[in-house]
Scaffold this motif. Structure first.
Motif, PDB file in Angstrom:
ATOM      1  N   ARG A 172     140.297 -29.540  63.120  1.00 16.79           N
ATOM      2  CA  ARG A 172     141.011 -28.264  63.216  1.00 16.79           C
ATOM      3  C   ARG A 172     142.077 -28.308  64.297  1.00 16.79           C
ATOM      4  N   ALA A 173     141.771 -28.985  65.392  1.00 21.19           N
ATOM      5  CA  ALA A 173     142.730 -29.044  66.501  1.00 21.19           C
ATOM      6  C   ALA A 173     144.013 -29.779  66.126  1.00 21.19           C
ATOM      7  N   VAL A 174     143.906 -30.745  65.207  1.00 17.29           N
ATOM      8  CA  VAL A 174     145.096 -31.513  64.821  1.00 17.29           C
ATOM      9  C   VAL A 174     145.627 -31.086  63.458  1.00 17.29           C
ATOM     10  N   ASP A 175     145.102 -29.963  62.938  1.00 15.12           N
ATOM     11  CA  ASP A 175     145.551 -29.425  61.646  1.00 15.12           C
ATOM     12  C   ASP A 175     145.420 -30.430  60.511  1.00 15.12           C
ATOM     13  N   PHE A 176     144.306 -31.134  60.474  1.00 14.07           N
ATOM     14  CA  PHE A 176     144.083 -32.102  59.407  1.00 14.07           C
ATOM     15  C   PHE A 176     143.898 -31.390  58.080  1.00 14.07           C
ATOM     16  N   ASP A 177     144.661 -31.804  57.084  1.00 17.23           N
ATOM     17  CA  ASP A 177     144.603 -31.205  55.748  1.00 17.23           C
ATOM     18  C   ASP A 177     143.726 -32.088  54.863  1.00 17.23           C
ATOM     19  N   GLU A 178     142.459 -31.758  54.778  1.00 12.27           N
ATOM     20  CA  GLU A 178     141.513 -32.581  54.029  1.00 12.27           C
ATOM     21  C   GLU A 178     141.884 -32.678  52.548  1.00 12.27           C
ATOM     22  N   ALA A 179     142.293 -31.571  51.962  1.00 13.46           N
ATOM     23  CA  ALA A 179     142.634 -31.573  50.533  1.00 13.46           C
ATOM     24  C   ALA A 179     143.806 -32.520  50.248  1.00 13.46           C
ATOM     25  N   ALA A 180     144.803 -32.508  51.135  1.00 14.07           N
ATOM     26  CA  ALA A 180     145.957 -33.379  50.946  1.00 14.07           C
ATOM     27  C   ALA A 180     145.560 -34.846  51.088  1.00 14.07           C
ATOM     28  N   PHE A 181     144.719 -35.116  52.071  1.00  9.76           N
ATOM     29  CA  PHE A 181     144.266 -36.500  52.276  1.00  9.76           C
ATOM     30  C   PHE A 181     143.515 -36.990  51.042  1.00  9.76           C
ATOM     31  N   ARG A 182     142.603 -36.184  50.548  1.00  7.82           N
ATOM     32  CA  ARG A 182     141.827 -36.577  49.372  1.00  7.82           C
ATOM     33  C   ARG A 182     142.734 -36.800  48.166  1.00  7.82           C
ATOM     34  N   ALA A 183     143.739 -35.961  48.018  1.00  5.73           N
ATOM     35  CA  ALA A 183     144.667 -36.113  46.899  1.00  5.73           C
ATOM     36  C   ALA A 183     145.446 -37.416  46.997  1.00  5.73           C
ATOM     37  N   HIS A 184     145.833 -37.789  48.213  1.00  5.50           N
ATOM     38  CA  HIS A 184     146.574 -39.029  48.403  1.00  5.50           C
ATOM     39  C   HIS A 184     145.690 -40.252  48.167  1.00  5.50           C
ATOM     40  N   VAL A 185     144.430 -40.170  48.570  1.00  7.63           N
ATOM     41  CA  VAL A 185     143.493 -41.256  48.287  1.00  7.63           C
ATOM     42  C   VAL A 185     143.321 -41.404  46.783  1.00  7.63           C
ATOM     43  N   GLU A 186     143.150 -40.289  46.111  1.00  9.87           N
ATOM     44  CA  GLU A 186     142.963 -40.301  44.658  1.00  9.87           C
ATOM     45  C   GLU A 186     144.182 -40.887  43.947  1.00  9.87           C
ATOM     46  N   GLN A 187     145.349 -40.670  44.514  1.00  9.90           N
ATOM     47  CA  GLN A 187     146.582 -41.172  43.909  1.00  9.90           C
ATOM     48  C   GLN A 187     146.625 -42.697  43.885  1.00  9.90           C
ATOM     49  N   VAL A 188     146.151 -43.332  44.950  1.00 11.17           N
ATOM     50  CA  VAL A 188     146.208 -44.796  45.024  1.00 11.17           C
ATOM     51  C   VAL A 188     144.908 -45.463  44.582  1.00 11.17           C
ATOM     52  N   ASN A 189     143.799 -44.700  44.550  1.00 15.51           N
ATOM     53  CA  ASN A 189     142.497 -45.277  44.213  1.00 15.51           C
ATOM     54  C   ASN A 189     141.634 -44.233  43.511  1.00 15.51           C
TER      55      ASN A 189
END
Length: 287
Positions: A172-189
Protein backbone atom coordinates in the motif's frame (compact mmCIF):
# COMPACT_ATOMS: atom_id res chain seq x y z
CA UNK A 1 40.49 -13.24 -31.59
CA UNK A 2 37.00 -12.44 -32.85
CA UNK A 3 34.84 -15.33 -34.03
CA UNK A 4 31.22 -16.21 -34.68
CA UNK A 5 29.77 -18.52 -32.03
CA UNK A 6 26.75 -20.76 -32.61
CA UNK A 7 25.14 -19.95 -29.29
CA UNK A 8 22.41 -22.55 -29.49
CA UNK A 9 24.80 -25.41 -30.12
CA UNK A 10 27.97 -24.30 -28.36
CA UNK A 11 26.42 -22.99 -25.16
CA UNK A 12 22.76 -23.62 -24.50
CA UNK A 13 22.60 -27.08 -26.08
CA UNK A 14 25.62 -28.13 -24.03
CA UNK A 15 24.02 -26.69 -20.90
CA UNK A 16 20.71 -28.41 -21.64
CA UNK A 17 22.46 -31.75 -21.94
CA UNK A 18 24.21 -31.23 -18.60
CA UNK A 19 20.89 -30.15 -17.07
CA UNK A 20 19.15 -33.30 -18.27
CA UNK A 21 21.87 -35.49 -16.77
CA UNK A 22 21.82 -33.60 -13.47
CA UNK A 23 18.03 -33.68 -13.28
CA UNK A 24 18.00 -37.43 -13.85
CA UNK A 25 20.67 -38.04 -11.22
CA UNK A 26 18.97 -35.91 -8.58
CA UNK A 27 15.52 -37.28 -9.35
CA UNK A 28 16.86 -40.82 -8.97
CA UNK A 29 18.05 -40.00 -5.46
CA UNK A 30 14.81 -38.22 -4.56
CA UNK A 31 16.07 -34.62 -4.66
CA UNK A 32 13.95 -31.81 -6.09
CA UNK A 33 15.75 -28.68 -7.29
CA UNK A 34 14.05 -25.29 -7.05
CA UNK A 35 15.69 -22.51 -9.10
CA UNK A 36 15.01 -19.05 -7.66
CA UNK A 37 15.49 -16.05 -9.97
CA UNK A 38 14.98 -12.37 -9.25
CA UNK A 39 16.45 -8.90 -9.45
CA UNK A 40 18.89 -7.81 -6.73
CA UNK A 41 17.07 -6.66 -3.61
CA UNK A 42 13.84 -8.50 -4.31
CA UNK A 43 13.84 -10.08 -0.85
CA UNK A 44 14.36 -13.67 -2.00
CA UNK A 45 17.04 -14.35 0.63
CA UNK A 46 14.75 -13.18 3.43
CA UNK A 47 11.88 -15.30 2.15
CA UNK A 48 14.14 -18.31 1.58
CA UNK A 49 15.46 -18.08 5.13
CA UNK A 50 11.90 -18.30 6.47
CA UNK A 51 11.07 -21.21 4.15
CA UNK A 52 14.19 -23.14 5.20
CA UNK A 53 13.27 -22.71 8.86
CA UNK A 54 9.77 -23.94 8.16
CA UNK A 55 11.07 -26.94 6.21
CA UNK A 56 13.29 -27.88 9.12
CA UNK A 57 10.37 -27.58 11.53
CA UNK A 58 8.34 -29.90 9.30
CA UNK A 59 11.17 -32.41 9.16
CA UNK A 60 11.86 -31.92 5.47
CA UNK A 61 15.49 -32.63 4.53
CA UNK A 62 16.40 -29.40 2.75
CA UNK A 63 19.57 -27.63 1.60
CA UNK A 64 20.39 -24.35 -0.12
CA UNK A 65 23.04 -23.15 -2.54
CA UNK A 66 23.35 -19.43 -3.10
CA UNK A 67 25.31 -17.66 -5.83
CA UNK A 68 26.68 -14.13 -5.78
CA UNK A 69 29.38 -12.18 -7.57
CA UNK A 70 31.03 -11.42 -4.23
CA UNK A 71 30.61 -11.73 -0.43
CA UNK A 72 29.26 -14.62 1.62
CA UNK A 73 26.52 -12.53 3.21
CA UNK A 74 23.57 -14.53 1.88
CA UNK A 75 25.03 -17.87 2.89
CA UNK A 76 25.69 -16.52 6.38
CA UNK A 77 22.05 -15.47 6.66
CA UNK A 78 20.68 -18.74 5.30
CA UNK A 79 22.97 -20.80 7.53
CA UNK A 80 21.08 -19.46 10.55
CA UNK A 81 18.31 -21.87 9.61
CA UNK A 82 20.58 -24.77 10.56
CA UNK A 83 20.33 -26.54 7.20
CA UNK A 84 23.27 -27.31 4.85
CA UNK A 85 24.20 -24.16 2.92
CA UNK A 86 26.86 -23.53 0.32
CA UNK A 87 28.02 -20.19 -1.11
CA UNK A 88 29.24 -19.97 -4.70
CA UNK A 89 31.20 -16.83 -5.61
CA UNK A 90 31.06 -16.35 -9.37
CA UNK A 91 33.68 -13.57 -9.53
CA UNK A 92 31.63 -11.62 -12.04
CA UNK A 93 29.83 -14.37 -13.96
CA UNK A 94 26.19 -13.28 -14.10
CA UNK A 95 24.54 -16.69 -13.87
CA UNK A 96 24.86 -20.31 -12.82
CA UNK A 97 25.08 -23.15 -15.34
CA UNK A 98 24.06 -26.79 -14.98
CA UNK A 99 27.59 -28.19 -15.18
CA UNK A 100 28.80 -25.66 -12.64
CA UNK A 101 25.98 -26.53 -10.25
CA UNK A 102 26.63 -30.25 -10.61
CA UNK A 103 30.31 -29.86 -9.74
CA UNK A 104 29.49 -27.85 -6.61
CA UNK A 105 26.92 -30.38 -5.43
CA UNK A 106 29.27 -33.32 -5.88
CA UNK A 107 30.53 -34.44 -2.50
CA UNK A 108 28.61 -31.76 -0.62
CA UNK A 109 24.87 -32.34 -0.96
CA UNK A 110 23.63 -34.83 1.67
CA UNK A 111 22.26 -38.00 0.11
CA UNK A 112 18.89 -37.70 1.85
CA UNK A 113 18.20 -34.14 0.66
CA UNK A 114 14.60 -33.90 -0.44
CA UNK A 115 14.64 -30.25 -1.54
CA UNK A 116 17.51 -28.15 -2.83
CA UNK A 117 16.84 -24.44 -3.19
CA UNK A 118 19.23 -22.70 -5.58
CA UNK A 119 19.35 -18.94 -5.13
CA UNK A 120 20.62 -17.80 -8.51
CA UNK A 121 22.64 -14.65 -9.13
CA UNK A 122 20.47 -11.53 -8.75
CA UNK A 123 19.74 -10.89 -12.42
CA UNK A 124 16.66 -11.38 -14.61
CA UNK A 125 18.53 -11.58 -17.93
CA UNK A 126 21.29 -14.19 -18.18
CA UNK A 127 20.02 -16.73 -15.58
CA UNK A 128 16.69 -16.98 -17.40
CA UNK A 129 18.30 -18.78 -20.35
CA UNK A 130 20.03 -21.53 -18.37
CA UNK A 131 18.29 -24.71 -17.25
CA UNK A 132 19.93 -25.92 -14.05
CA UNK A 133 18.23 -29.30 -13.98
CA UNK A 134 15.51 -27.86 -11.77
CA UNK A 135 12.09 -29.36 -11.21
CA UNK A 136 10.56 -25.99 -10.37
CA UNK A 137 11.60 -22.57 -11.67
CA UNK A 138 10.42 -19.64 -9.55
CA UNK A 139 10.69 -15.95 -10.40
CA UNK A 140 10.30 -13.44 -7.59
CA UNK A 141 9.51 -9.73 -7.79
CA UNK A 142 8.97 -7.27 -4.96
CA UNK A 143 6.14 -4.77 -4.84
CA UNK A 144 8.71 -1.98 -5.15
CA UNK A 145 9.88 -3.06 -8.61
CA UNK A 146 6.86 -1.91 -10.62
CA UNK A 147 3.86 -3.69 -12.09
CA UNK A 148 5.42 -3.75 -15.56
CA UNK A 149 8.38 -5.93 -14.52
CA UNK A 150 7.04 -8.99 -16.39
CA UNK A 151 6.79 -6.97 -19.60
CA UNK A 152 10.35 -5.66 -19.23
CA UNK A 153 11.75 -9.16 -18.61
CA UNK A 154 9.48 -11.44 -20.66
CA UNK A 155 11.95 -14.34 -20.85
CA UNK A 156 12.41 -14.61 -17.09
CA UNK A 157 8.71 -14.34 -16.33
CA UNK A 158 7.70 -16.21 -19.48
CA UNK A 159 9.61 -19.34 -18.42
CA UNK A 160 8.54 -19.25 -14.77
CA UNK A 161 6.55 -22.13 -13.32
CA UNK A 162 5.64 -20.05 -10.29
CA UNK A 163 5.73 -16.29 -9.72
CA UNK A 164 6.19 -14.98 -6.18
CA UNK A 165 5.46 -11.40 -5.18
CA UNK A 166 7.49 -10.32 -2.14
CA UNK A 167 7.33 -7.50 0.44
CA UNK A 168 3.55 -7.26 0.32
CA UNK A 169 3.56 -5.66 3.77
CA UNK A 170 4.56 -2.39 2.07
CA UNK A 171 2.37 -2.78 -1.02
CA UNK A 172 0.00 0.00 0.00
CA UNK A 173 2.83 2.39 0.81
CA UNK A 174 4.29 2.04 -2.70
CA UNK A 175 0.89 1.94 -4.46
CA UNK A 176 1.46 -1.54 -5.85
CA UNK A 177 -1.25 -2.43 -8.36
CA UNK A 178 -1.72 -6.16 -7.90
CA UNK A 179 -4.31 -6.49 -10.67
CA UNK A 180 -2.00 -4.82 -13.19
CA UNK A 181 0.92 -7.00 -12.17
CA UNK A 182 -1.14 -10.16 -12.52
CA UNK A 183 -2.39 -9.05 -15.93
CA UNK A 184 1.16 -8.45 -17.13
CA UNK A 185 2.29 -11.86 -15.87
CA UNK A 186 -0.65 -13.46 -17.65
CA UNK A 187 0.30 -11.65 -20.85
CA UNK A 188 3.76 -13.25 -21.02
CA UNK A 189 2.97 -16.54 -19.24
CA UNK A 190 -0.70 -17.54 -19.41
CA UNK A 191 -1.87 -19.73 -16.57
CA UNK A 192 1.14 -19.44 -14.26
CA UNK A 193 0.31 -19.16 -10.56
CA UNK A 194 1.11 -15.90 -8.76
CA UNK A 195 1.41 -15.98 -4.95
CA UNK A 196 1.78 -13.10 -2.52
CA UNK A 197 4.32 -13.20 0.30
CA UNK A 198 5.87 -11.11 3.03
CA UNK A 199 8.86 -12.49 4.91
CA UNK A 200 8.42 -9.79 7.53
CA UNK A 201 4.67 -10.18 8.12
CA UNK A 202 4.51 -13.90 7.41
CA UNK A 203 1.98 -13.61 4.58
CA UNK A 204 2.15 -16.59 2.26
CA UNK A 205 4.79 -18.30 4.38
CA UNK A 206 5.05 -21.95 3.38
CA UNK A 207 3.53 -21.51 -0.08
CA UNK A 208 6.92 -21.81 -1.78
CA UNK A 209 7.74 -24.89 0.28
CA UNK A 210 4.36 -26.46 -0.47
CA UNK A 211 4.69 -25.86 -4.23
CA UNK A 212 8.22 -27.28 -4.23
CA UNK A 213 7.16 -30.43 -2.39
CA UNK A 214 4.18 -30.86 -4.71
CA UNK A 215 6.40 -30.54 -7.79
CA UNK A 216 8.79 -33.10 -6.35
CA UNK A 217 5.91 -35.46 -5.72
CA UNK A 218 4.95 -35.31 -9.40
CA UNK A 219 1.98 -32.98 -9.05
CA UNK A 220 2.87 -31.46 -12.39
CA UNK A 221 4.35 -27.97 -12.47
CA UNK A 222 3.01 -25.33 -14.83
CA UNK A 223 4.30 -25.64 -18.41
CA UNK A 224 4.99 -22.15 -19.82
CA UNK A 225 3.93 -21.46 -23.40
CA UNK A 226 7.39 -20.03 -24.06
CA UNK A 227 8.99 -23.36 -23.15
CA UNK A 228 7.15 -24.97 -26.07
CA UNK A 229 8.35 -22.25 -28.40
CA UNK A 230 11.91 -22.86 -27.32
CA UNK A 231 11.61 -26.53 -28.18
CA UNK A 232 10.15 -25.71 -31.58
CA UNK A 233 12.51 -22.91 -32.54
CA UNK A 234 15.71 -23.58 -30.66
CA UNK A 235 16.72 -21.54 -27.64
CA UNK A 236 15.46 -18.18 -28.85
CA UNK A 237 13.68 -15.67 -26.66
CA UNK A 238 11.70 -13.08 -28.55
CA UNK A 239 12.10 -12.14 -32.19
CA UNK A 240 15.16 -9.94 -32.03
CA UNK A 241 18.68 -10.93 -32.87
CA UNK A 242 20.75 -11.06 -29.73
CA UNK A 243 24.40 -10.57 -29.14
CA UNK A 244 26.53 -12.94 -27.12
CA UNK A 245 29.81 -12.08 -25.51
CA UNK A 246 31.94 -15.15 -24.95
CA UNK A 247 35.02 -15.34 -22.79
CA UNK A 248 37.53 -18.08 -23.44
CA UNK A 249 39.21 -18.71 -20.10
CA UNK A 250 41.91 -21.02 -21.31
CA UNK A 251 40.14 -24.14 -20.01
CA UNK A 252 38.11 -24.93 -23.10
CA UNK A 253 34.87 -23.33 -21.85
CA UNK A 254 33.14 -20.40 -23.50
CA UNK A 255 30.87 -18.30 -21.29
CA UNK A 256 28.33 -16.50 -23.47
CA UNK A 257 25.65 -14.06 -22.43
CA UNK A 258 22.69 -14.33 -24.78
CA UNK A 259 19.73 -12.18 -25.63
CA UNK A 260 17.30 -12.54 -28.48
CA UNK A 261 16.53 -15.73 -30.41
CA UNK A 262 19.92 -17.31 -30.43
CA UNK A 263 21.43 -15.49 -33.39
CA UNK A 264 24.34 -14.16 -31.43
CA UNK A 265 27.84 -12.99 -32.00
CA UNK A 266 30.59 -14.12 -29.66
CA UNK A 267 33.79 -12.37 -28.85
CA UNK A 268 36.43 -14.59 -27.32
CA UNK A 269 39.02 -13.17 -24.99
CA UNK A 270 42.06 -15.28 -24.30
CA UNK A 271 42.27 -14.77 -20.58
CA UNK A 272 42.36 -17.40 -17.90
CA UNK A 273 41.40 -15.56 -14.78
CA UNK A 274 37.90 -14.14 -14.97
CA UNK A 275 34.90 -16.39 -14.32
CA UNK A 276 35.69 -19.94 -15.32
CA UNK A 277 36.11 -21.41 -11.85
CA UNK A 278 33.90 -19.80 -9.19
CA UNK A 279 35.06 -20.04 -5.60
CA UNK A 280 32.98 -22.19 -3.28
CA UNK A 281 32.33 -21.77 0.40
CA UNK A 282 30.42 -24.08 2.75
CA UNK A 283 28.64 -21.83 5.20
CA UNK A 284 26.89 -24.56 7.16
CA UNK A 285 26.56 -28.31 6.98
CA UNK A 286 24.58 -29.00 10.12
CA UNK A 287 21.48 -31.11 9.85
Amino acid sequence: MCRVVDLRQAVLAKNDMAAQVLRAELTARGTTVVNLLSSPGSGKTALLERELLLARERGVAVAALTADLATENDATRLARSGVPVKQVLTDGLCHLEAGMLGRHLDGWLPEDTRLLFVENVGNLVCPASYDLGETLRVVLASVTEGEDKPLKYPTAFGLAQLVVVTKTDIARAVDFDEAAFRAHVEQVNPGVEVVLTSARAGEGLGLLLDRALAAGAGAGAHTPVMAGRQQSHGHGHGDDHGHGHGHDHGDGHDHVHIHGDGHGHGHGHGDDHHHAHPHVRSAAQTR
